[in-house]
Motif scaffolding. Structure first.
Motif, PDB file in Angstrom:
ATOM      1  N   SER A 311      -3.986 -11.022  -6.538  1.00  0.00           N
ATOM      2  CA  SER A 311      -2.932 -10.649  -5.575  1.00  0.00           C
ATOM      3  C   SER A 311      -2.698  -9.145  -5.540  1.00  0.00           C
ATOM      4  N   GLN A 312      -3.774  -8.399  -5.494  1.00  0.00           N
ATOM      5  CA  GLN A 312      -3.706  -6.937  -5.460  1.00  0.00           C
ATOM      6  C   GLN A 312      -3.412  -6.461  -4.041  1.00  0.00           C
ATOM      7  N   ALA A 313      -2.653  -5.375  -3.928  1.00  0.00           N
ATOM      8  CA  ALA A 313      -2.395  -4.783  -2.616  1.00  0.00           C
ATOM      9  C   ALA A 313      -3.682  -4.137  -2.093  1.00  0.00           C
ATOM     10  N   ALA A 331      -6.799 -10.680   5.192  1.00  0.00           N
ATOM     11  CA  ALA A 331      -5.805 -11.037   4.178  1.00  0.00           C
ATOM     12  C   ALA A 331      -4.602 -10.111   4.304  1.00  0.00           C
ATOM     13  N   PRO A 332      -3.390 -10.588   3.961  1.00  0.00           N
ATOM     14  CA  PRO A 332      -2.197  -9.729   4.057  1.00  0.00           C
ATOM     15  C   PRO A 332      -2.294  -8.546   3.113  1.00  0.00           C
ATOM     16  N   LYS A 333      -1.654  -7.442   3.472  1.00  0.00           N
ATOM     17  CA  LYS A 333      -1.807  -6.215   2.689  1.00  0.00           C
ATOM     18  C   LYS A 333      -1.259  -6.336   1.271  1.00  0.00           C
ATOM     19  N   GLY A 334      -0.347  -7.277   1.027  1.00  0.00           N
ATOM     20  CA  GLY A 334       0.211  -7.436  -0.312  1.00  0.00           C
ATOM     21  C   GLY A 334      -0.611  -8.314  -1.230  1.00  0.00           C
ATOM     22  N   VAL A 362      -3.524 -19.288  -3.583  1.00  0.00           N
ATOM     23  CA  VAL A 362      -4.418 -19.190  -2.425  1.00  0.00           C
ATOM     24  C   VAL A 362      -4.664 -20.554  -1.790  1.00  0.00           C
ATOM     25  N   LEU A 363      -4.348 -21.620  -2.498  1.00  0.00           N
ATOM     26  CA  LEU A 363      -4.610 -22.968  -1.985  1.00  0.00           C
ATOM     27  C   LEU A 363      -3.569 -23.416  -0.965  1.00  0.00           C
TER      28      LEU A 363
END
Length: 852
Positions: A311-313, A331-334, A362-363
């Motif tokens: 879950s890296q930015a 993917a979202p920026k966060g 992620v699921l």
């Protein structure tokens, strides 16, 4: 040196260095010097083995000798002159200085073969730039470096170990220093067991591909994940030199570590392609920067494996046209989890496979991630989802998964595996056992439904769940809720419906249930015999089960002896464990009560911890190594300093204890008898001390339940007129004299036995040595396998006993007991003598108890 010994040495050295450098930086120094030693040794081996150089000839190897310099560069990719070799540093002793290291590292960078620049260039930068931190003066730095050199000289690094030395040291130090480093170590190190699991899945997929195999890790960390993949794949392909390794890493010190590890594991430099860079921002180049027109070539590989930071930015702006993402979404920026996944997927060829470790979220997370997940399912890329136990990564306890994806698949379903309940506790962490890994891989290969463990789910069902892939939606692996039957609680008996749940046992032993239970009524049963275990053990079908199981293992001892003891030289260590397991499984597979994974764990415990290491020694050092005896070195404190001294001897292959238990039992019996007598004396001291009154126990001749012998002599004079005390003290003194003599006798006997054992091992015959090897390797395994039928019976007893214990007492019996206690308390209060206030309190208490 085994893992435990290595860990002990590394930690001891790390503690000494704490005052000089940050704890987390220590690994960069030690790993850098380990790699330099490896390269030095490799060059020396080349000069001696290929060019027939003697030790004296080595001294002539200088940079000025152009012929030898080019020869070495051409053949091993780099050149180190004699003065800069690791072994030369050690030989210099007091003449060695810290400046020698700086000179050597500078020369190494200058003398790399141009063709291997990508493998070796700047690989020692982290080490070289940090040397100044090892001391305020040249003398202090020299001493610190010298200490490290001596430590490293003992570390095995010839590639013959059954474990990844650099990976192990890295993992060990990360675990120890994670708190000090303030980093989530789990984000850049994949535990060995998870790495092995991913490797087995990839290897199975590539089992029919034997040439030109390409594998890639875009967040390579220490490189251990790639190494394990290569090792597993080569078991099928038969040639490790047919595998090409691609690795990318953003952090300089970790990138250097990747390269070190790959080279140290014997991978040819030509098969190593590494790159330092941001995987998401700067994708693998399609060309060599020095010749972009002629070297344009997209990177597509057979397998991608990765454990990216969770879950890296990241910055998705401008990426909508990037070929990695444009057909799936951004993917979202966060949270860059799906960015890494799509990057990996893009780089596998049409027949390839990818494994990625990701957080459980992620699921099921929605938004952009939900849209990407939907596209992956509709494009049929997601093959398998494996739920891992929590707390198996260093520095993070969050639940994680392994997702397996492919570019092209024939089937459209998804396999779910919930492996979250299968692990062992190790300290504060959880760890996958060999049997847990095998259970997962078998489920992956069979791709069939397994109760509470694995489920093949159709795309239609996933669509119906709005593309939510949360494992509990498809597999209910929760424990059954405990229920209590009201009738049984009130009237006793065992509910038949609860006994029905033990059907696996009633199916295996059809008449057992009728023999241990009798009918209370149509819905409830009673035990026939209160001694449940005896009833089960004496039952004919149970005895037949035990005998049949024992028969199934007959001849296994002869097979093992012939397979690995007699023919140790021809054993393929990388494949033999699986071969033996297939033989064991063939014998037990028809018995559904015997868990083959328990059997596998018994085998792996012996194989990985004992047998494989011994086989490695025998195959590399010859059978003569069974006659080798080594000094047993221990660390002791002297003058506030830790020094290493010899404390007896130990067998190189054959343990002294094994030899003594099987060849010198009479000697051991003598020692044991004396030690038992010694234990009796020590026990007698306690009894004597207890016989003194409390006042005497506070005297100087007794301290913390032991006698102070110097004070006992004084006490004999002090209490000379008290016969009882004198007699006790004389008895204690007499026992102490016997204790001293016994300890001397035991020490003499143990020394004599050690000498006998040493002589026996050094002169042992081949036949006797093989007998002892069988006892060391195979006997514990056979004993554990034979015990499995007893475990089954213990399981039956335990399960039935659980049901019996629930309904052991009815509510009426419990209530009767309460009433009896209340009555006793009421009677007791009647006899109490008290003042008027206490009396009021007692009267109120009697009302609560129901007294009139």
């Amino acid at each position: 040196m085994n893992k435990q010994q290595l860990a002990s040495k590394i930690w001891e050295s790390a503690n000494k260095m704490r005052s000089k450098i940050e704890a987390n930086e220590y690994k960069d120094y030690i790993l850098g010097f380990i790699f330099y030693k490896f390269l030095s040794n490799k060059e020396v081996q080349y000069l001696k083995n290929e060019l027939q150089y003697s030790d004296e000839d080595l001294k002539t190897v200088t940079e000025d000798d152009e012929q030898i310099r080019k020869n070495v560069q051409q053949n091993i990719g780099y050149f180190i002159e004699y003065n800069n070799l690791f072994s030369t540093w050690l030989s210099e002793k007091s003449d060695f200085s810290a400046d020698s290291v700086n000179v050597a590292l500078g020369a190494f960078s200058r003398l790399i073969n141009k063709a291997h620049k990508k493998v070796f260039a700047k690989i020692f930068d982290t080490l070289q730039t940090g040397l100044s931190k090892l001391g305020d003066s040249s003398a202090a730095r020299t001493k610190a470096i010298r200490d490290l050199l001596y430590l490293i000289n003992d570390i095995p690094m010839d590639g013959k170990q059954d474990y990844d030395v650099i990976g192990f040291i890295y993992e060990y130090l990360i675990e120890k220093f994670a708190a000090n480093a303030g980093k989530k170590a789990g984000e850049f190190y994949t535990p060995h067991e998870v790495s092995v699991l991913m490797s087995e899945i990839v290897a199975y997929h590539l089992r029919n591909k034997s040439t030109d195999i390409k594998i890639y890790d875009p967040t390579s960390g220490s490189g251990s994940l790639l190494i394990n993949i290569g090792k597993a794949v080569s078991k099928y392909s038969g040639d490790s030199d047919n595998i090409k390794y691609y690795a990318q890493e953003i952090k300089e010190n970790t990138y250097n570590l990747t390269r070190m590890n790959l080279v140290m594991r014997g991978i040819l430099p030509d098969n190593i392609e590494t790159r330092r860079g941001d995987t998401l921002e700067d994708d693998w180049p399609y060309f060599d920067e020095e010749d972009p027109l002629k070297t344009y070539e997209p990177l597509y590989v057979d397998a991608v494996v990765s454990n990216p930071p969770y879950s890296q930015a990241w910055d998705p702006s401008g990426k909508d046209t990037d070929p990695r993402y444009k057909t799936f979404g951004l993917a979202p920026k966060g949270k860059a989890d799906y960015a890494f996944l799509l990057h990996d997927l893009y780089h596998i060829n049409p027949s390839g496979i990818m494994n990625i470790v990701l957080p459980h979220g992620v699921l099921f997370r929605g938004g952009e991630e939900g849209e990407i997940r939907k596209n992956l399912i509709e494009k049929n890329n997601i093959d398998t989802i494996i739920g891992l136990p929590a707390n198996i990564f260093y520095g993070t306890g969050i639940p994680t998964i392994i997702m397996v994806l492919k570019q092209k698949r024939e089937n459209t379903d998804v396999l779910f595996i919930d492996a979250s309940k299968y692990y062992e506790k190790e300290g504060k962490s959880n760890k996958l056992r060999a049997s847990d890994i095998k259970r997962i891989v078998d489920a992956y290969v069979s791709r069939t439904d397994i109760h509470k463990y694995a489920k093949v789910v159709s795309r239609e069902q996933i669509r119906a769940n709005d593309y939510n892939l949360n494992i509990p939606r498809y597999i209910d692996s929760s424990e059954k809720n405990d229920c209590w039957d009201i009738y049984a609680q009130m009237f006793g008996g065992l509910p038949n419906f609860e006994l029905d749940e033990l059907n696996i046992y009633w199916k295996a032993f059809p008449s057992l249930r009728r023999s241990i239970f009798k009918e209370k009524n149509e819905a409830y049963s009673l035990l026939v015999n209160e001694n449940l275990r005896e009833s089960i053990l004496s039952h004919n079908e149970v005895m037949l089960f035990k005998n049949k199981y024992i028969d199934s293992l007959k001849g296994l001892d002869e097979y093992l002896r012939n397979e690995i003891v007699e023919n140790f030289n021809t054993v393929d260590i990388s494949k033999e464990e699986e071969k033996i397991f297939q033989i064991i499984n063939l014998r037990i597979k028809d018995n559904e009560l015997i868990d083959k994974y328990h059997a596998y764990q018994f085998l792996d415990d012996q194989w990985s911890k004992i047998i494989s290491g011994d086989l490695e020694i025998l195959q590399t050092e010859g059978f003569v190594s069974v006659r080798q005896v080594d000094p047993n070195m221990v660390v002791k404190k002297k003058d506030n300093k830790e020094i290493e001294i010899q404390d007896g001897w130990k067998g190189h292959v054959l343990p002294f204890e094994l030899v003594q238990n099987n060849c010198f039992q009479e000697d051991l019996n003598k020692i044991n008898a004396k030690e038992e007598y010694l234990a009796e004396i020590l026990s007698s001291y306690s009894e004597l001390i207890e016989s003194f009154d409390d006042e005497l126990k506070e005297k100087d001749f007794i301290s913390e339940d032991t006698f102070v012998w110097a004070e006992v002599k004084k006490a004999l004079k002090e209490y000379s007129d008290d016969a009882e005390i004198v007699n006790k003290l004389k008895k204690a003194s007499s026992l102490n004299a016997k204790e001293k003599n016994l300890k001397k006798e035991i020490k003499i006997l143990r020394t004599e036995l050690e000498i006998k054992t040493k002589k026996y091992i050094e002169e042992i015959s081949d036949t006797s040595a093989r007998d002892l090897l069988f006892m060391k390797w195979c006997s514990p395994l056979l004993t554990n396998l034979l015990s499995m039928s007893n475990h089954v019976i213990d399981g039956i007893v335990e399960e039935i006993q659980k049901v019996c214990s629930k309904y052991e007492n009815t509510f009426s019996e419990i209530n009767e007991g309460i009433l009896n206690i209340e009555s006793s308390l009421t009677n007791l209060t009647e006899s109490l003598v008290c003042n008027e206030f206490d009396l009021k309190g007692i009267e109120e208490f009697r009302k609560i108890l129901g007294a009139n």
